[in-house]
Each structure stands twice: as C-alpha cells, then as structure tokens.
Motif scaffolding. Structure first.
Motif, PDB file in Angstrom:
ATOM      1  N   THR A 186       8.035   5.138  -3.342  1.00 61.25           N
ATOM      2  CA  THR A 186       6.649   5.468  -3.659  1.00 61.25           C
ATOM      3  C   THR A 186       5.730   4.298  -3.316  1.00 61.25           C
ATOM      4  OG1 THR A 186       6.991   4.742  -5.941  1.00 61.25           O
ATOM      5  CG2 THR A 186       7.257   7.095  -5.486  1.00 61.25           C
ATOM      6  N   LYS A 187       6.308   3.234  -2.760  1.00 63.32           N
ATOM      7  CA  LYS A 187       5.528   2.087  -2.307  1.00 63.32           C
ATOM      8  C   LYS A 187       6.286   1.417  -1.171  1.00 63.32           C
ATOM      9  CE  LYS A 187       2.866  -1.831  -4.124  1.00 63.32           C
ATOM     10  NZ  LYS A 187       1.593  -1.207  -3.731  1.00 63.32           N
ATOM     11  N   PHE A 188       5.556   0.981  -0.145  1.00 66.88           N
ATOM     12  CA  PHE A 188       6.197   0.341   0.996  1.00 66.88           C
ATOM     13  C   PHE A 188       6.621  -1.084   0.648  1.00 66.88           C
ATOM     14  CE2 PHE A 188       3.485   3.551   3.093  1.00 66.88           C
ATOM     15  CZ  PHE A 188       4.464   4.210   3.817  1.00 66.88           C
ATOM     16  N   PRO A 189       7.629  -1.617   1.358  1.00 61.55           N
ATOM     17  CA  PRO A 189       8.007  -3.023   1.153  1.00 61.55           C
ATOM     18  C   PRO A 189       6.827  -3.949   1.421  1.00 61.55           C
ATOM     19  CG  PRO A 189       9.642  -1.858   2.480  1.00 61.55           C
ATOM     20  CD  PRO A 189       8.482  -0.933   2.345  1.00 61.55           C
ATOM     21  N   SER A 190       6.935  -5.167   0.947  1.00 64.39           N
ATOM     22  CA  SER A 190       5.819  -6.117   1.054  1.00 64.39           C
ATOM     23  C   SER A 190       5.407  -6.366   2.499  1.00 64.39           C
ATOM     24  CB  SER A 190       6.201  -7.442   0.385  1.00 64.39           C
ATOM     25  OG  SER A 190       7.378  -7.982   0.981  1.00 64.39           O
ATOM     26  N   GLY A 191       6.344  -6.248   3.415  1.00 70.43           N
ATOM     27  CA  GLY A 191       6.027  -6.475   4.829  1.00 70.43           C
ATOM     28  C   GLY A 191       5.529  -5.249   5.558  1.00 70.43           C
ATOM     29  N   GLY A 192       5.353  -4.146   4.854  1.00 68.50           N
ATOM     30  CA  GLY A 192       4.912  -2.911   5.493  1.00 68.50           C
ATOM     31  C   GLY A 192       6.067  -1.940   5.667  1.00 68.50           C
ATOM     32  N   ALA A 193       5.816  -0.867   6.364  1.00 68.16           N
ATOM     33  CA  ALA A 193       6.838   0.153   6.574  1.00 68.16           C
ATOM     34  C   ALA A 193       8.032  -0.417   7.329  1.00 68.16           C
ATOM     35  CB  ALA A 193       6.248   1.330   7.343  1.00 68.16           C
ATOM     36  N   LYS A 194       9.224   0.015   6.939  1.00 70.10           N
ATOM     37  CA  LYS A 194      10.449  -0.466   7.579  1.00 70.10           C
ATOM     38  C   LYS A 194      10.771   0.442   8.761  1.00 70.10           C
ATOM     39  CE  LYS A 194      15.307  -1.561   6.599  1.00 70.10           C
ATOM     40  NZ  LYS A 194      16.364  -1.562   5.551  1.00 70.10           N
ATOM     41  N   ILE A 195      10.512  -0.055   9.969  1.00 72.56           N
ATOM     42  CA  ILE A 195      10.769   0.706  11.197  1.00 72.56           C
ATOM     43  C   ILE A 195      12.218   0.499  11.608  1.00 72.56           C
ATOM     44  CG2 ILE A 195      10.064   1.137  13.562  1.00 72.56           C
ATOM     45  CD1 ILE A 195       7.883   1.717  11.503  1.00 72.56           C
TER      46      ILE A 195
END
Length: 438
Positions: free
Chosen positions: A43-52
């Motif tokens: 429900t929240k992205f990791p601190s570095g943004g979306a994990k591609i």
C-alpha cells in the motif's frame, strides 16, 4: 522464430519455483471485473520508488498485456512507411507489421513473436487496441484492421485466423477494431460490424461461425461482457446506437435500450453490480438499468445529466456495491450512487492533478481495501476509494507517456496484475513492477 520449452513444462517449472497468484488472461482480469484477488501487496512504495523488475522493448500500440501461466502476451505495430498523426477527424495511411509477442513473466525475455503485414488506414494509428485473451493454451488476438488470430501459446504457431473485413463485410471503424476478445465455454465473442454481424460468436477451436446478430452503421469500440441476471446468462453488447442483452448460446436479443454517445464512441465496457447495469460514454451519455430478477429484461433508472452520473471516454468504470467509481470526460474521478446517479464526490488528483483535460484517463483495479490506479501520465497511484472520499496513499512514475492526444502526451493502455506484479506498456517498452509486500 525462437523455440521455447513446451508450454505445459514451463507452467510446471514456474509453479515449482514460486507460488503463482492469479493470472490476468484477458481484458480487466481473470473474471473481467477489474478485481485483483491476490493478497500480500503493498500500500506504499519503497523509499526509492517503485521496484522495477525488468523492462523489454515493444513497438506502438494501445493494447494492454495479458498474463497467463508465467507468460506475458502483448500486441504491437512496427511502422515501416508513412507518418503517424493523431487527428481524430482523419485516417492515417501507414504500412507496417502487427505483432503478437510473448515474454517470460519472470525475466522479460522474449520467447516468441508472430507477425504479419498489416497496412493501416485509421485514426490514432499507433497500433493494436485489443488486449489478447489467453485460454486453454491458446492466444486470441484482434488487430486494429480486423485480423483475428488464434495462436498456440507455447510457440506462436498459427492455429486459425479470420479477416473481419472480408468475412463479415465489416468496415474498419475510424479508430480501428477495438473489441477485446471474450472466450467462454467453446465460444469466442466479439463486436464486429457488417450486416447482421454487430455481435459474432465463433467456435474457439476452429474459428467457424456459431451465430451473428444485430445491425448498425458500425460496431463501435466496446468489448462484450457476460452477466447473470433474471435467471439467465446474458451477453451484453453496446454498439453506437443501443445497449443490448443477448442469449450467448443463440444470439437471440432479450432486450435493447437506446444509448447513443457522441461520435459513435461506445467504448467503455458496461458493468454489472448486483441488480444494476451501467453503460456510458461521451458527451455525458450514460444510463443505469435495473436488471429484472425473474426474467432477462431491464428497467431504466436514470440517465447521466449535468448533475448526475458520469460520461466516461475510455476509462473502465469500477462498481463496488451500490457505488460506482468512474472517470468523466475531462478527468473527473467521481463516486456515483448506482440507485440514484447522485455524485458523492469528484477529484482530479488521480488524473491531471488540478485541472480539466480532454479525454484524461485512469485505469483502476481494486485489490482488497485499496485501488491501484494507472493514469495516462504513466503514474501508478495507490489509493483508497470510499463513498466518503478519495484517499491517496502513494504514487510512483512507471512509464513515460509516449503518445499524443489533444496536446498532451499520454499512455492509453490498461495494465495487467499477476503474481504480485504489474505489467504495463507504452509505445516503447513493456515494464514489470513488483507490488509484493516485503
């Protein structure tokens, strides 16, 4: 052509490696209802943004990906001659190839492709529009100029094909053939066009005709939908003149209600929620029907107006109980009461941010108590939608908008969700994003 390991063996290997969640084998998901049933998602992205997890190259197209048995299927168009121009009032002539591509869902490696020459004479000519349907080890794909293919999902081998323009005298709509194929039992359903062929049912094994029904100037752009109501299964088909309920076994018309959007743009799939059925399009054309409990009939409840309902362009509506969430023509995400059409709230936060924009869109999928919303700027939003409010939890940039519409760059392609991942595309790449909770 690349020759991967056999499809059945690939399925077994994948299942041994990881517990695979729901497939997303067609338009709007496993049950064609915008509902992603897997648990353990963020429900929240990791601190570095979306994990591609990976990115793979594709060419132009609006068709969303389908995911089945650890593979991702998507269609595109490789332009070889001509200049693409997005003029809603004119067709563009191009030469090139349409392709059906298959990728490994875990790595993004391309496993096979099937391609064919396909001259275009359509408006907004980037590529195919219809999400493939994957069922029983086969892929059913509809191209923008009416090429309907059935391919072996293991290697892309052609099993059968139909040409809608030739076989049904169906003229190519100005914005191309768009009806996402629907497979049910032994039948494949499409909105097609041509005399008495607005809706067709084909044998999924051979491609041969089962029945065809209804006539209109053209079929429009809406996918067929199956519902159960009034003690019967009903095939719902909306052409630019009427929304219709048909017997999926015979094509017999149970009921018809006039619904004429501007510019013939019957696009957004009609959606059922309990005893309600809503369909709507531009400009402010929509109707909510009450499905009869005892027989396949409907009763009109209300129509979209300046202060009621919604008139979506191309963003699928998502009903939850007696409330429907939908994006109106200029980007207004609204909550609407299905019994009355009353608007509970609206916001531009999920689409343009703070302003109106022609045909601004967002593709919404419900997962548990929250929604994943992919807007046309390539942003993935995690939000809670309720009758009371829009509550944004987080957002991340996933794709660059690579196409143009009304002076804005946009991504007009519905993503797929499977294995706690999202698969989305623009006109340059297919991307896989992890949505798994740690």
């Amino acid at each position: 052509m690349l020759r991967p390991i056999p499809f059945a063996l690939a399925c077994l290997l994948l299942c041994n490696q990881t517990a695979r969640g729901d497939d997303w084998p067609q338009w709007l998901g496993l049950k064609r209802d915008s509902l992603w049933r897997e648990s353990g998602t963020i429900t929240k992205f990791p601190s570095g943004g979306a994990k591609i997890l990976w990115r793979s190259s594709v060419a132009g197209g609006y068709a969303g990906p389908a995911v089945a048995a650890g593979r991702v299927f998507v269609t595109d168009y490789v332009r070889e001659e001509g200049e693409a121009a997005n003029d809603p009032n004119a067709r563009t002539k191009l030469r090139g190839k349409e392709r059906v591509l298959c990728f490994d869902a875990a790595s993004g490696q391309q496993l096979w492709k099937h391609e064919y020459d396909c001259p275009y004479s359509i408006s907004y000519p980037s590529g195919p529009r219809a999400t493939p349907a994957v069922e029983g080890g086969r892929v059913y794909s509809l191209g923008a100029e009416g090429n309907l293919l059935c391919l072996d999902a293991s290697d892309g081998r052609l099993i059968w094909q139909r040409d809608l323009k030739r076989d049904f005298q169906a003229p190519t709509p100005v914005w191309g053939f768009c009806s996402h194929p629907l497979v049910d039992g032994d039948s494949l359903f499409l909105l097609c066009g041509g005399p008495e062929s607005i809706v067709i049912a084909l044998d999924k094994h051979s491609g041969k005709d089962i029945w065809h029904a209804l006539s209109a100037a053209d079929a429009g752009y809406c996918p067929p939908m199956l519902i159960e109501a009034g003690g019967r299964r009903q095939l719902i088909a909306w052409d630019p003149l009427t929304i219709n309920g048909l017997d999926p076994a015979t094509g017999k018309v149970f009921w018809s209600v006039k619904l004429e959007p501007d510019y013939g743009m019957s696009i957004v799939a009609p959606r059922q929620s309990g005893s309600y059925l809503f369909a709507g399009g531009v400009k402010g054309k929509g109707v909510c029907l009450r499905l009869d409990a005892d027989k396949p009939e409907v009763h009109e409840l209300w129509r979209t107006s300046s202060d009621r309902g919604v008139g979506p362009v191309d963003s699928p509506v998502v009903p939850v109980g007696d409330v429907m969430y939908a994006v109106d023509r200029e980007g207004e995400l609204r909550a609407v009461e299905l019994p009355t059409g009353r608007r509970l709230w609206q916001t531009y936060a999920a689409t343009t941010g703070d302003r109106r924009a022609n045909s601004a869109s967002a593709f919404m999928v419900r997962n548990g108590d929250h929604f994943y919303i992919m807007n046309d700027q390539g942003e993935l939003i995690i939000a809670r939608l309720s009758p009371e409010k829009y509550e944004e939890l987080d957002r991340a940039k996933i794709l660059e908008p690579t196409n143009e519409a009304f002076g804005r760059n946009v991504v007009w392609s519905h993503p797929a969700f499977s294995g706690r991942r999202m698969f989305a595309r623009n006109d340059k790449e297919l991307v896989c994003v992890s949505l798994a909770a740690e």
